[in-house]
Design a protein around this motif. Structure first.
Motif, PDB file in Angstrom:
ATOM      1  N   PRO A  75       0.751  -1.213  -0.192  1.00  0.00           N
ATOM      2  CA  PRO A  75       0.130   0.220   0.010  1.00  0.00           C
ATOM      3  C   PRO A  75       0.980   1.172  -0.137  1.00  0.00           C
ATOM      4  CG  PRO A  75      -0.909  -1.708   1.428  1.00  0.00           C
ATOM      5  CD  PRO A  75       0.480  -2.038   1.064  1.00  0.00           C
ATOM      6  N   ALA A  76       1.907   1.283   0.824  1.00  0.00           N
ATOM      7  CA  ALA A  76       2.846   2.429   0.814  1.00  0.00           C
ATOM      8  C   ALA A  76       3.218   2.807  -0.706  1.00  0.00           C
ATOM      9  CB  ALA A  76       4.074   2.194   1.637  1.00  0.00           C
ATOM     10  N   THR A  77       3.600   1.879  -1.513  1.00  0.00           N
ATOM     11  CA  THR A  77       4.174   2.051  -2.853  1.00  0.00           C
ATOM     12  C   THR A  77       2.837   2.661  -3.704  1.00  0.00           C
ATOM     13  OG1 THR A  77       5.608   0.121  -2.768  1.00  0.00           O
ATOM     14  CG2 THR A  77       5.010   0.855  -4.849  1.00  0.00           C
ATOM     15  N   VAL A  78       1.789   2.016  -3.494  1.00  0.00           N
ATOM     16  CA  VAL A  78       0.494   2.689  -4.102  1.00  0.00           C
ATOM     17  C   VAL A  78       0.220   3.988  -4.020  1.00  0.00           C
ATOM     18  CG1 VAL A  78      -1.841   2.254  -4.700  1.00  0.00           C
ATOM     19  CG2 VAL A  78      -0.477   0.449  -4.316  1.00  0.00           C
ATOM     20  N   TYR A  79       0.147   4.450  -2.568  1.00  0.00           N
ATOM     21  CA  TYR A  79       0.089   5.841  -2.237  1.00  0.00           C
ATOM     22  C   TYR A  79       1.005   6.578  -2.709  1.00  0.00           C
ATOM     23  CZ  TYR A  79      -3.726   4.401   0.880  1.00  0.00           C
ATOM     24  OH  TYR A  79      -4.952   3.700   1.271  1.00  0.00           O
ATOM     25  N   ALA A  80       2.273   6.104  -2.719  1.00  0.00           N
ATOM     26  CA  ALA A  80       3.397   7.074  -3.034  1.00  0.00           C
ATOM     27  C   ALA A  80       3.369   7.482  -4.575  1.00  0.00           C
ATOM     28  CB  ALA A  80       4.880   6.348  -2.978  1.00  0.00           C
ATOM     29  N   LEU A  81       3.050   6.224  -5.398  1.00  0.00           N
ATOM     30  CA  LEU A  81       2.618   6.523  -6.881  1.00  0.00           C
ATOM     31  C   LEU A  81       1.433   7.420  -7.096  1.00  0.00           C
ATOM     32  CD1 LEU A  81       2.724   2.894  -8.089  1.00  0.00           C
ATOM     33  CD2 LEU A  81       4.394   4.808  -8.768  1.00  0.00           C
ATOM     34  N   LEU A 130       0.499  10.007  -5.165  1.00  0.00           N
ATOM     35  CA  LEU A 130       1.120  11.263  -4.604  1.00  0.00           C
ATOM     36  C   LEU A 130       2.056  11.900  -5.954  1.00  0.00           C
ATOM     37  CD1 LEU A 130       1.690  13.772  -2.702  1.00  0.00           C
ATOM     38  CD2 LEU A 130       3.542  12.178  -1.654  1.00  0.00           C
ATOM     39  N   VAL A 131       2.887  11.041  -6.394  1.00  0.00           N
ATOM     40  CA  VAL A 131       3.834  11.459  -7.833  1.00  0.00           C
ATOM     41  C   VAL A 131       2.715  11.660  -8.988  1.00  0.00           C
ATOM     42  CG1 VAL A 131       5.269  10.833  -9.322  1.00  0.00           C
ATOM     43  CG2 VAL A 131       5.665  10.143  -7.194  1.00  0.00           C
ATOM     44  N   VAL A 132       1.774  11.214  -9.039  1.00  0.00           N
ATOM     45  CA  VAL A 132       0.728  11.527 -10.107  1.00  0.00           C
ATOM     46  C   VAL A 132       0.107  12.877  -9.932  1.00  0.00           C
ATOM     47  CG1 VAL A 132      -1.200  11.004 -11.353  1.00  0.00           C
ATOM     48  CG2 VAL A 132       0.410   9.299 -11.027  1.00  0.00           C
ATOM     49  N   ILE A 133      -0.373  13.025  -8.888  1.00  0.00           N
ATOM     50  CA  ILE A 133      -1.086  14.441  -8.508  1.00  0.00           C
ATOM     51  C   ILE A 133      -0.083  15.443  -8.464  1.00  0.00           C
ATOM     52  CG2 ILE A 133      -3.186  13.355  -7.392  1.00  0.00           C
ATOM     53  CD1 ILE A 133      -1.873  14.135  -4.680  1.00  0.00           C
ATOM     54  N   ILE A 147       2.610  20.245 -13.507  1.00  0.00           N
ATOM     55  CA  ILE A 147       3.627  20.370 -14.505  1.00  0.00           C
ATOM     56  C   ILE A 147       2.865  20.542 -16.046  1.00  0.00           C
ATOM     57  CG2 ILE A 147       5.563  19.473 -15.986  1.00  0.00           C
ATOM     58  CD1 ILE A 147       6.357  17.879 -13.068  1.00  0.00           C
ATOM     59  N   GLY A 148       2.019  19.572 -16.052  1.00  0.00           N
ATOM     60  CA  GLY A 148       1.093  19.823 -17.517  1.00  0.00           C
ATOM     61  C   GLY A 148       0.420  21.008 -17.405  1.00  0.00           C
ATOM     62  N   PHE A 149      -0.296  21.571 -16.001  1.00  0.00           N
ATOM     63  CA  PHE A 149      -1.025  22.985 -16.249  1.00  0.00           C
ATOM     64  C   PHE A 149       0.217  24.049 -16.502  1.00  0.00           C
ATOM     65  CE2 PHE A 149      -4.405  20.896 -13.502  1.00  0.00           C
ATOM     66  CZ  PHE A 149      -5.354  21.131 -14.527  1.00  0.00           C
ATOM     67  N   SER A 150       1.481  23.938 -15.991  1.00  0.00           N
ATOM     68  CA  SER A 150       2.310  24.943 -16.206  1.00  0.00           C
ATOM     69  C   SER A 150       2.825  24.921 -17.806  1.00  0.00           C
ATOM     70  CB  SER A 150       3.493  24.743 -15.093  1.00  0.00           C
ATOM     71  OG  SER A 150       4.388  23.746 -15.426  1.00  0.00           O
ATOM     72  N   VAL A 192       8.299  14.184  -5.438  1.00  0.00           N
ATOM     73  CA  VAL A 192       8.669  12.824  -5.891  1.00  0.00           C
ATOM     74  C   VAL A 192       9.550  12.120  -4.564  1.00  0.00           C
ATOM     75  CG1 VAL A 192      10.052  11.725  -7.311  1.00  0.00           C
ATOM     76  CG2 VAL A 192       8.268  13.203  -8.242  1.00  0.00           C
ATOM     77  N   VAL A 193      10.434  13.005  -4.335  1.00  0.00           N
ATOM     78  CA  VAL A 193      11.461  12.655  -3.340  1.00  0.00           C
ATOM     79  C   VAL A 193      10.641  12.120  -1.874  1.00  0.00           C
ATOM     80  CG1 VAL A 193      13.296  13.433  -1.744  1.00  0.00           C
ATOM     81  CG2 VAL A 193      13.339  14.269  -4.067  1.00  0.00           C
ATOM     82  N   VAL A 194       9.553  12.721  -1.517  1.00  0.00           N
ATOM     83  CA  VAL A 194       8.835  12.646  -0.493  1.00  0.00           C
ATOM     84  C   VAL A 194       8.011  11.295  -0.328  1.00  0.00           C
ATOM     85  CG1 VAL A 194       6.792  13.023   1.195  1.00  0.00           C
ATOM     86  CG2 VAL A 194       8.543  14.905   0.546  1.00  0.00           C
ATOM     87  N   ALA A 195       7.737  10.907  -1.683  1.00  0.00           N
ATOM     88  CA  ALA A 195       6.674   9.694  -2.161  1.00  0.00           C
ATOM     89  C   ALA A 195       8.056   8.646  -2.110  1.00  0.00           C
ATOM     90  CB  ALA A 195       6.311   9.874  -3.574  1.00  0.00           C
ATOM     91  N   ALA A 196       8.960   8.909  -2.757  1.00  0.00           N
ATOM     92  CA  ALA A 196      10.205   7.696  -2.812  1.00  0.00           C
ATOM     93  C   ALA A 196      10.682   7.168  -1.503  1.00  0.00           C
ATOM     94  CB  ALA A 196      11.367   8.381  -3.791  1.00  0.00           C
TER      95      ALA A 196
END
Length: 151
Positions: free
Chosen positions: A46-52, A54-57, A62-65, A85-89
Motif C-alpha cells: 500500500p505504501a508504494t501505491v499511495y506514493a505513486l 502522490l507522484v501522479v497528483i 507540470i502539465g498545467f504549467s 517525488v522525493v517525499v513519495a520515494a
C-alpha cells in the motif's frame, strides 16, 4: 444578435462558495476512491501505491504549467513536483507518515494555487485536488493510528 442577449455577459465566472461545491464534493468522492486504490493493486505494498498516487497528483501541475507557457512557472512547478517525488520515494521504505505529510503538503499547495492562480487556467482543479489530498491524508492517518500496516 437579439436584444434579449445583448445585456447578458458572454461568460460568467462564479468564484464564491457555491461555485466550489462541485469540485469539493467530487474531490471528496475521488479521495475516498483513491484511499482504496491499494485494493486494486493488491500485489504492491500500500505504501508504494499511495506514493505513486502522490507522484501522479504532483505531476499534474507540470502539465498545467506547460499549458500556462511561462518558463518561470514551468520551472517552479517542476521543482515543487520534484519535492513531492522525493517525499513519495522516501515513504516507500520510510515512515508511512511521510505519505500523510506529502498529501497534506500537496493539499496546502493546492489551496495556495487556488488563492494566487500562480498557474493560469486551473480554476476548478485546486479545490478538487485539495479535497482529494486532504481526504486521502485523513483516511491514511486514521488507518495508521489504528495500527494498519502499509508495507
Amino acid at each position: 444578435m437579439p436584444a434579449h442577449h445583448a445585456s447578458k455577459p458572454a461568460l460568467t465566472v462564479y468564484t464564491g462558495p457555491r461555485s466550489l461545491r462541485v469540485p469539493l464534493v467530487a474531490g471528496a468522492v475521488v479521495g475516498v476512491a483513491q484511499a482504496a486504490t491499494p485494493f486494486a493493486f493488491w500485489w504492491l505494498a500500500p505504501a508504494t501505491v499511495y506514493a505513486l498516487g502522490l507522484v501522479v497528483i504532483a505531476a499534474v501541475y507540470i502539465g498545467f504549467s506547460v499549458a500556462d507557457g511561462r518558463w518561470n512557472v514551468i520551472a517552479a512547478e517542476v521543482a515543487v513536483a520534484t519535492v513531492f517525488v522525493v517525499v513519495a520515494a522516501a515513504a516507500v521504505t520510510g515512515p508511512a507518515w511521510l505519505l500523510v505529510a506529502g498529501l497534506t503538503g500537496h493539499g496546502l499547495k493546492d489551496l495556495w494555487q487556488h488563492r494566487t492562480q500562480f498557474v493560469t487556467g486551473t480554476r476548478w482543479w485546486p479545490p478538487f485536488c485539495a479535497a482529494v489530498d486532504f481526504v486521502v491524508a485523513a483516511i491514511l492517518a486514521i488507518a495508521l493510528t489504528a495500527g494498519a500496516k502499509v508495507r
